[in-house]
Write an enzyme that holds these catalytic residues in place. Structure first.
Site, short mmCIF file in Angstrom:
data_model
loop_
_atom_site.label_atom_id
_atom_site.label_comp_id
_atom_site.label_asym_id
_atom_site.label_seq_id
_atom_site.Cartn_x
_atom_site.Cartn_y
_atom_site.Cartn_z
CE LYS A 229 -27.08 7.68 5.04
NZ LYS A 229 -27.52 6.27 5.30
NE ARG A 263 -33.54 8.06 7.04
CZ ARG A 263 -32.31 8.35 7.56
NH1 ARG A 263 -31.23 8.97 7.81
NH2 ARG A 263 -33.09 8.31 9.10
#
Length: 309
Positions: A229, A263
């Site tokens: 991210k 995740r």
């Protein structure tokens, strides 16, 4: 290592059971979108999405999260078009695997179609924002991931402000859990996610990552969606394709703070990370032990006994 007092440690899915008091599940990301932030559409094709899902399971993933629409701002997609993207993948993966399958959607119509195709979990990044979603989940008896986010679906949220990001995220999730329970969703079907990078700047997300335990202390299995991210890229000044090490470090920090699902995109590396943490926690044994075990690993070149006279 923070060990949250889970209200429901054992969770049963259609093909697997996980005791989150002694396990960390690895969730693989498979986006059937032409504009996903990380893979840039490499799994947009049906065959490619199915193959990527099965490769992830073969590499050790417990779970596959299938999405048809990015969280990032953009034009709305009809529920039928979104369903056409995710349902065939779910159906084909379910035919060939007992892995946990979730669908990343905020639309109740897509959720119902995914459940009918074999999905175990509805991963709603908007925290049950759409009318009817809670009822679909409750009626089907499937799991739901409740995620912290503030913006309306697919819209921007410029310059988010928090006085206490960890506390405010925790309180938001507690309220969403109560909403789910009030709608008839069983507590043993609830998973929470603080929403790394979702309507948060990098400083906010770093604070959540480094202070994960108040989220996990809510007592429901907590998911950390940290993989590749922007908060990692902005912290380390790295492009998306070079954030794997940072992703593993962030995942480890969250697990040490009580996260029980991560995740991830890089599945072999994520599985290795989780297995080592689980072994260090005493939840699993090493695959083998020969180091300094002379009875099973005699020296290749025995040395003469030392003269101790």
């Amino acid at each position: 290592m923070f060990l949250p007092d889970l209200k429901y440690p054992l969770h049963s899915f259609s093909g697997r059971r996980i005791d989150f008091s002694q396990r960390v599940a690895v969730m693989a990301v498979v986006n059937r979108t032409p504009d996903s932030f990380y893979d840039a559409g490499s799994t947009f094709g049906l065959d490619e999405a199915v193959a990527a899902s099965l490769r992830a399971v073969e590499a050790g993933a417990d779970w596959v999260d299938i999405g048809g629409v990015p969280f990032s701002p953009g034009p709305a997609l009809s529920w039928r078009e979104e369903a056409e993207r995710v349902v065939p993948v779910i159906a084909r993966v379910r035919e060939r695997s007992d892995a946990i399958i979730s669908v990343d959607t905020f639309l109740p119509e897509v959720a119902q179609a995914a459940i009918d195709a074999g999905a175990d979990v509805i991963n709603d990044t908007t925290g049950l924002s759409q009318p009817g979603m809670a009822q679909v989940v409750a009626a089907a008896g499937v799991h739901v991931v409740l995620t912290h986010s503030l913006a309306r679906p697919r819209t921007a949220y410029p310059r988010p402000h928090y006085d206490d990001v960890v506390g405010q995220v925790r309180d938001y999730l507690a309220a969403k859990v109560q909403r789910a329970l009030d709608a008839g969703i069983e507590g043993s079907k609830i998973i929470i996610d603080p929403g790394h990078d979702l309507n948060k700047n990098t400083r906010h997300t770093l604070d959540v990552t480094g202070n994960f335990s108040p989220i996990a202390a809510l007592g429901y299995p907590a998911l950390a969606a940290v993989s590749n991210k922007d908060f990692i890229g902005e912290t380390l000044d790295l492009p998306k394709q070079e954030r794997m090490v940072g992703s593993m470090v962030a995942a480890t920090m969250c697990i040490m703070g009580g996260a029980r699902i991560i995740r991830m995109h890089n599945i072999p590396e994520a599985v290795q990370t989780v297995r080592l943490i689980e072994a260090a926690a005493g939840w699993r044994e090493p695959v083998y032990q020969v180091h300094n075990m002379s009875d099973v690993n005699p020296p290749a070149h025995p040395q003469p006994a030392r003269d101790r006279s």
